[in-house]
Write an enzyme that holds these catalytic residues in place. Structure first.
Site, short mmCIF file in Angstrom:
data_model
loop_
_atom_site.label_atom_id
_atom_site.label_comp_id
_atom_site.label_asym_id
_atom_site.label_seq_id
_atom_site.Cartn_x
_atom_site.Cartn_y
_atom_site.Cartn_z
N TYR A 124 52.02 17.90 79.23
CA TYR A 124 52.06 17.50 80.64
C TYR A 124 52.94 18.47 81.44
O TYR A 124 52.58 18.91 82.53
CB TYR A 124 52.58 16.07 80.78
CG TYR A 124 51.66 15.07 80.12
CD1 TYR A 124 50.55 14.59 80.80
CD2 TYR A 124 51.86 14.64 78.81
CE1 TYR A 124 49.67 13.70 80.18
CE2 TYR A 124 50.99 13.76 78.19
CZ TYR A 124 49.89 13.29 78.88
OH TYR A 124 49.02 12.42 78.28
N ASN A 147 41.48 10.65 85.50
CA ASN A 147 40.42 11.65 85.35
C ASN A 147 39.05 10.97 85.36
O ASN A 147 38.75 10.19 84.47
CB ASN A 147 40.64 12.39 84.01
CG ASN A 147 39.53 13.38 83.70
OD1 ASN A 147 38.70 13.67 84.55
ND2 ASN A 147 39.55 13.88 82.46
N CYS A 155 41.05 15.81 79.13
CA CYS A 155 42.41 15.29 79.20
C CYS A 155 42.89 14.82 77.81
O CYS A 155 44.09 14.63 77.60
CB CYS A 155 42.53 14.19 80.24
SG CYS A 155 41.37 12.87 80.05
N HIS A 156 41.95 14.69 76.85
CA HIS A 156 42.38 14.35 75.49
C HIS A 156 43.17 15.50 74.85
O HIS A 156 43.83 15.31 73.84
CB HIS A 156 41.16 13.99 74.62
CG HIS A 156 40.14 15.08 74.50
ND1 HIS A 156 39.18 15.31 75.47
CD2 HIS A 156 39.93 16.03 73.55
CE1 HIS A 156 38.42 16.33 75.12
NE2 HIS A 156 38.86 16.79 73.95
N GLU A 182 37.51 18.30 67.25
CA GLU A 182 37.65 19.69 67.70
C GLU A 182 38.40 20.54 66.67
O GLU A 182 38.23 21.76 66.63
CB GLU A 182 38.35 19.72 69.07
CG GLU A 182 37.50 19.07 70.15
CD GLU A 182 38.06 19.23 71.56
OE1 GLU A 182 39.09 19.90 71.72
OE2 GLU A 182 37.44 18.69 72.49
#
Lengths: 189, 164
Positions: A124, A147, A155-156, A182
């Site tokens: 952040y 979001n 945003c993850h 990912e």
């Protein structure tokens, strides 16, 4: 005597093809649960986890205009890219997004967020610095929490300074699953 | 087509609902009405045209009142245009679902297809769908008196046919 399904479908297709909709949306299944997908003529405008269509429709109408109709074709490209993402074969989304109703600060945070690459994470505070306001980590958190297009705007991939997951509007389970997907640690589809 | 004019502060605050909700609420009733006016085959095109016209005007709606009557207004105008275009022999016999008809109307409805088009629309909207005369006038693009007149002369004509 009820409206034939083929007629209903023809109307929904035609409404979109004639450019009469402010928002086209559809509901779809995914490995992280049912999703509501929505798009304007400018681009993807909403992905919602655990969608409650009634509440979503009201919000979409407030943001983009009342001509909101379930119409699958305009969101098919998004559906296809999401399928490929969940299968692990797509790492970037090639779709325009529509953030026009958002305040300037939130838009700049989300535009910066879009640069965080597949498989990587940001903090952040780091994002706050990148939007030119290093002390705004909390405000960045708020902007990410609202979001409207999670997954596509990743945003993850934003975590706490210590690397902890912290929070996710779609639930921490989903955040963990997307990050593991990912990193190649999890197969979702 | 102009959206309904009547507004109140509260209705304006509410705004028009998302189109999906308007469509889901009225599509079945409008479809049955169009089948009744035009027969099943012509009703399909008229149905699509009705809701496309509604969509074109929907962005200018500022309130959520009278949406049912507004839907019937558009459907009526589409149906009247369609009947004007169609040769009479191409119109199918009307289908009359008895369940949502008043007894007096149901007895006579099978004859209604022979009525002049505005009388037919007035009779079907009044006795088949319970619209008031102000809304029927809006649908027909006429005065309230003319709408009342069209319905009552339609009913008189039907009674005469029924008695014949």
């Amino acid at each position: 005597m009820t409206v034939p399904a083929s007629l209903d479908e023809r109307f929904r297709d035609r409404a979109a093809a004639d450019g009469l909709l402010d928002v086209a949306y559809d509901l779809t299944d995914s490995p992280v649960g049912p999703l509501l997908l929505a798009a304007t003529e400018r681009g993807v405008c909403r992905i919602s986890f655990e969608p409650e269509p009634e509440r979503e429709l009201d919000a979409l109408a407030r943001w983009f205009g009342a001509r909101v109709l379930r119409s699958p074709k305009p969101v098919d490209p998004l559906r296809r890219e999401l399928d490929a993402y969940f299968e692990g074969t797509r790492r970037e989304f090639d779709l325009a997004v529509d953030l026009t109703p958002l305040p300037a600060f939130q838009r700049s945070v989300l535009e910066e967020l879009a640069r965080v690459r597949y498989g990587e994470t940001a903090t952040y505070g780091g994002l706050a610095t990148r939007v030119g306001n290093p002390r705004a980590a909390r405000a960045v958190g708020g902007a990410l929490n609202r979001n409207p297009i999670p997954i596509v705007l990743p945003c993850h991939r934003v975590v706490g300074a210590s690397g902890s997951l912290v929070g996710y509007a779609g639930g921490l389970e989903r955040k963990r699953a997307l990050l593991e997907l990912e990193r190649g640690e999890l197969r979702l589809a | 087509m102009a959206p309904p004019r009547e507004t109140t502060a509260r209705a304006e605050a509410l705004g028009a609902p998302p189109f999906e909700r308007f469509y889901a609420t009225h599509k079945e009733e409008v479809y049955r009405y169009l089948v009744r006016m035009l027969g099943r085959q012509l009703a399909e095109d008229a149905f699509q045209e009705t809701f496309l016209r509604a969509l074109r005007a929907y962005g200018d709606l500022r309130h959520a009142r009278h949406l049912r009557a507004w839907a019937f207004t558009i459907a009526t105008r589409v149906a009247l245009d369609e009947r004007r275009r169609a040769r009479p022999e191409s119109l199918e016999a009307p289908e009359i679902p008895v369940a949502d008809s008043r007894p007096a109307y149901a007895e006579l409805a099978h004859l209604a297809d022979e009525l002049p088009r505005t009388e037919r629309a007035a009779v079907v909207l009044r006795y088949g769908y319970d619209l008031d005369y102000a809304d029927i006038a809006e649908a027909l693009g006429s005065s309230e008196d003319a709408a009342r007149q069209a319905a009552s002369s339609g009913v008189r004509r039907l009674r005469a046919k029924g008695a014949a």
